[in-house]
Design a protein around this motif. Sequence first.
Motif, short mmCIF file in Angstrom:
data_model
loop_
_atom_site.label_atom_id
_atom_site.label_comp_id
_atom_site.label_asym_id
_atom_site.label_seq_id
_atom_site.Cartn_x
_atom_site.Cartn_y
_atom_site.Cartn_z
N ASN A 193 -1.05 -24.04 -0.43
CA ASN A 193 0.34 -24.28 -0.01
C ASN A 193 1.32 -23.49 -0.88
O ASN A 193 2.31 -22.94 -0.38
CB ASN A 193 0.66 -25.77 -0.07
N ILE A 194 1.05 -23.44 -2.18
CA ILE A 194 1.91 -22.66 -3.09
C ILE A 194 1.82 -21.18 -2.74
O ILE A 194 2.84 -20.47 -2.71
CB ILE A 194 1.50 -22.91 -4.56
N ILE A 195 0.61 -20.71 -2.47
CA ILE A 195 0.43 -19.30 -2.12
C ILE A 195 1.27 -18.93 -0.89
O ILE A 195 1.95 -17.90 -0.86
CB ILE A 195 -1.06 -18.99 -1.87
N PHE A 196 1.26 -19.80 0.11
CA PHE A 196 1.99 -19.47 1.34
C PHE A 196 3.50 -19.62 1.20
O PHE A 196 4.24 -19.16 2.07
CB PHE A 196 1.44 -20.27 2.51
N GLN A 197 3.95 -20.21 0.10
CA GLN A 197 5.38 -20.16 -0.20
C GLN A 197 5.81 -18.73 -0.54
O GLN A 197 6.99 -18.39 -0.48
CB GLN A 197 5.72 -21.10 -1.35
N HIS A 198 4.85 -17.89 -0.92
CA HIS A 198 5.11 -16.49 -1.25
C HIS A 198 5.03 -15.58 -0.02
O HIS A 198 5.27 -14.38 -0.14
CB HIS A 198 4.09 -15.99 -2.28
N PHE A 199 4.65 -16.14 1.11
CA PHE A 199 4.44 -15.32 2.30
C PHE A 199 5.77 -14.93 2.93
O PHE A 199 6.61 -15.78 3.22
CB PHE A 199 3.59 -16.09 3.32
N ILE A 200 5.97 -13.64 3.11
CA ILE A 200 7.18 -13.11 3.75
C ILE A 200 6.84 -12.86 5.22
O ILE A 200 6.16 -11.87 5.55
CB ILE A 200 7.66 -11.82 3.06
N LEU A 201 7.29 -13.74 6.07
CA LEU A 201 6.86 -13.74 7.47
C LEU A 201 7.17 -12.42 8.16
O LEU A 201 6.35 -11.89 8.92
CB LEU A 201 7.54 -14.90 8.21
N GLU A 202 8.35 -11.86 7.88
CA GLU A 202 8.76 -10.63 8.57
C GLU A 202 7.86 -9.45 8.24
O GLU A 202 7.73 -8.51 9.03
CB GLU A 202 10.21 -10.27 8.21
N GLN A 203 7.23 -9.50 7.07
CA GLN A 203 6.37 -8.38 6.64
C GLN A 203 4.89 -8.72 6.70
O GLN A 203 4.05 -7.84 6.58
CB GLN A 203 6.77 -7.94 5.23
N GLY A 204 4.58 -10.00 6.85
CA GLY A 204 3.19 -10.41 7.02
C GLY A 204 2.35 -10.30 5.77
O GLY A 204 1.14 -10.09 5.84
N ALA A 205 2.99 -10.44 4.59
CA ALA A 205 2.25 -10.33 3.33
C ALA A 205 2.98 -11.14 2.26
O ALA A 205 3.91 -11.88 2.56
CB ALA A 205 2.09 -8.87 2.94
N PHE A 206 2.57 -10.98 1.00
CA PHE A 206 3.00 -11.87 -0.06
C PHE A 206 3.87 -11.17 -1.11
O PHE A 206 3.67 -9.99 -1.41
CB PHE A 206 1.79 -12.47 -0.77
N SER A 207 4.78 -11.95 -1.69
CA SER A 207 5.55 -11.47 -2.84
C SER A 207 4.94 -12.05 -4.11
O SER A 207 4.38 -13.15 -4.11
CB SER A 207 7.02 -11.91 -2.73
N TYR A 208 5.07 -11.30 -5.19
CA TYR A 208 4.50 -11.72 -6.48
C TYR A 208 5.20 -12.97 -7.00
O TYR A 208 4.57 -13.93 -7.42
CB TYR A 208 4.62 -10.59 -7.48
N PHE A 209 6.52 -12.95 -6.99
CA PHE A 209 7.32 -14.11 -7.38
C PHE A 209 7.79 -14.83 -6.11
O PHE A 209 7.76 -14.26 -5.02
CB PHE A 209 8.55 -13.68 -8.19
N LEU A 210 8.23 -16.06 -6.27
CA LEU A 210 8.85 -16.74 -5.14
C LEU A 210 10.16 -16.04 -4.81
O LEU A 210 11.04 -15.89 -5.67
CB LEU A 210 9.12 -18.21 -5.49
N ASN A 211 10.28 -15.56 -3.58
CA ASN A 211 11.50 -14.93 -3.09
C ASN A 211 11.88 -13.66 -3.86
O ASN A 211 13.05 -13.27 -3.89
CB ASN A 211 12.68 -15.92 -3.13
N LYS A 212 10.89 -13.02 -4.46
CA LYS A 212 11.20 -11.83 -5.25
C LYS A 212 9.93 -11.00 -5.44
O LYS A 212 8.86 -11.54 -5.73
CB LYS A 212 11.76 -12.25 -6.62
N SER A 213 10.07 -9.70 -5.30
CA SER A 213 8.91 -8.82 -5.48
C SER A 213 8.61 -8.63 -6.96
O SER A 213 9.46 -8.86 -7.83
CB SER A 213 9.18 -7.46 -4.84
N GLN A 214 7.38 -8.20 -7.24
CA GLN A 214 7.04 -7.76 -8.59
C GLN A 214 7.95 -6.60 -8.96
O GLN A 214 8.18 -5.69 -8.15
CB GLN A 214 5.57 -7.32 -8.64
#
Length: 365
Positions: free
Chosen positions: A298-319
Amino acid sequence: MKINLDKNLEDSIINFLNSLEKNNFEYFPVLNGVTKSGIDLNLGFSCYALKSKYILNSLDDKNLSDWVKYLNNYQTKESDFGEGSFVDKKYLNCFNNENRIKFFLKQSLNNLKLGNYELKKNILEKSIRAETKQAISTIHQVNYKNQFEYLDFPKNEYDISKFISALNWNKPWDSGAQFSALCVFSRTQLKHEEYEVAKEHLFNSITKYVDNESGAYFQGNQPSNQEVINGLMKVITGLDWIDCNMHHPKKIIDLALSINPQSEGCDIVDLVYVLYMASKKTDYKKKEIVLLFEDLTNIIFQHFILEQGAFSYFLNKSQTHYYGVKVTKGFNEADLHGTLLLTWALSMILNINENENLSWNILKP
């Protein structure tokens, strides 16, 4: 956000990775907020992309040998960082340009005895060793070899013991990374007889830093939970490369289960990895691990950016950084590093849960 672990997720991640490709085997770290340095760097991001596609079983065998050749082009026979090091010269340029003033000030404070800062030379050496380790492990992960031997590391009993004992084991995250690199180099670069000698001394050396109460590896007072788990992850990766067992898997499981999960990409994957590897040695508290993995999913999918279909390193912020170089502006978008780490974490969770919807590979970092 409810995202299913299914083929649609796999396809969306692959599409994101493909969207980052700028040239053959060269990738941007993000789609939108990339800096000039982020555009210039190549070696590390190429390794990230290859490892991501390896996890997802989406590597094209026809192109794989060319991809490995591309990575091997960064290996240098002659280098200020050791013969056979992998060096992205653009990384060196970016690092020097971005950090010139900072390290001048730190050197000045050291000279005035107003500080005890690590110098640029030491940091660069660690960074190039880390990039070399990453390139070599990536190449060997897909069953290829680096083109030149890399032998700029301790190999005999005296040198291994001296190197490991000189590390600051009050900070096991950094020390564990150095230990892990030695293990990767020993396993992949040495002849069999030399490797067996190095393996014995590596294991004996790390045994000195086992905390028999927690199962972790450090010296002195127990560091923060984040430091302990991230250090454990590094040490266990090294032990895995040399086919040696962690000393106290049950105690490590108890320790990891007692920790409140963090939301940063590295923290998530390190916790998953430690529990995954320990659970491969014992069925101890398997149900508790599965339950925690549900929370971590569930925590991992909080990082999921739906529009891009992938994950960010930080919550709501890229590495934002790569070994001291700013590569993105930190927008709320998916990034290559976060996608690699969190996809890897999901692959281990899928394996523990015996989920057969996806046949993802487990990375050997």
